[in-house]
Design a protein around this motif. Structure first.
Motif, mmCIF file in Angstrom:
data_model
loop_
_atom_site.group_PDB
_atom_site.id
_atom_site.type_symbol
_atom_site.label_atom_id
_atom_site.label_comp_id
_atom_site.label_asym_id
_atom_site.label_seq_id
_atom_site.Cartn_x
_atom_site.Cartn_y
_atom_site.Cartn_z
ATOM 1 N N MET A 27 -28.011 -8.885 44.676
ATOM 2 C CA MET A 27 -28.949 -8.702 45.777
ATOM 3 C C MET A 27 -29.400 -7.244 45.852
ATOM 4 S SD MET A 27 -27.042 -11.052 48.596
ATOM 5 C CE MET A 27 -28.045 -12.420 49.136
ATOM 6 N N LYS A 28 -30.582 -7.056 46.370
ATOM 7 C CA LYS A 28 -31.162 -5.725 46.495
ATOM 8 C C LYS A 28 -30.917 -5.157 47.887
ATOM 9 C CE LYS A 28 -33.910 -6.197 42.650
ATOM 10 N NZ LYS A 28 -32.930 -6.736 41.774
ATOM 11 N N LYS A 29 -31.299 -3.885 48.082
ATOM 12 C CA LYS A 29 -31.071 -3.190 49.337
ATOM 13 C C LYS A 29 -31.662 -3.948 50.527
ATOM 14 C CE LYS A 29 -31.596 1.301 51.524
ATOM 15 N NZ LYS A 29 -32.077 2.667 51.378
ATOM 16 N N GLY A 30 -32.874 -4.448 50.405
ATOM 17 C CA GLY A 30 -33.542 -5.164 51.488
ATOM 18 C C GLY A 30 -32.847 -6.457 51.867
ATOM 19 N N ASP A 31 -32.005 -6.970 50.991
ATOM 20 C CA ASP A 31 -31.312 -8.227 51.267
ATOM 21 C C ASP A 31 -30.205 -8.065 52.306
ATOM 22 O OD1 ASP A 31 -32.899 -9.614 49.463
ATOM 23 O OD2 ASP A 31 -31.529 -9.270 47.793
ATOM 24 N N LEU A 32 -29.817 -6.814 52.582
ATOM 25 C CA LEU A 32 -28.765 -6.569 53.565
ATOM 26 C C LEU A 32 -29.173 -7.105 54.934
ATOM 27 C CD1 LEU A 32 -26.091 -5.318 54.467
ATOM 28 C CD2 LEU A 32 -27.304 -3.145 54.746
#
Length: 79
Positions: A20-25
């Protein structure tokens, strides 16, 4: 909102391992909050109805399902 450094690092490590990428947090946190709210709601309903007989509870559920199905059929027929 604030969380412990340990939780933050653990979550970011978990998300990273899942690709997952940063925005997925934010999406992950929103999903977790929704699930927690649902769980608490379910627990509250269970507690509220714990003294109700299973037959009465089932009859109430059956009636609610019939009402919803009737309303949906009505809406479908209008379109």
């Amino acid at each position: 909102m604030s969380v412990s450094s340990e939780t933050d690092l653990s979550l970011r490590g978990f998300l990273g391992a899942q690709g997952m990428k940063k925005g997925d947090l934010s999406k992950f946190v929103e999903d977790a909050v929704r699930w927690r709210m649902l769980d608490r709601t379910v627990q509250a309903v269970k507690e509220r109805n714990q003294d109700m007989s299973a037959d009465l509870l089932e009859a109430m559920i059956d009636e609610a399902v019939r009402e919803v199905r009737a309303e949906r059929r009505k809406q479908t027929a209008q379109h």
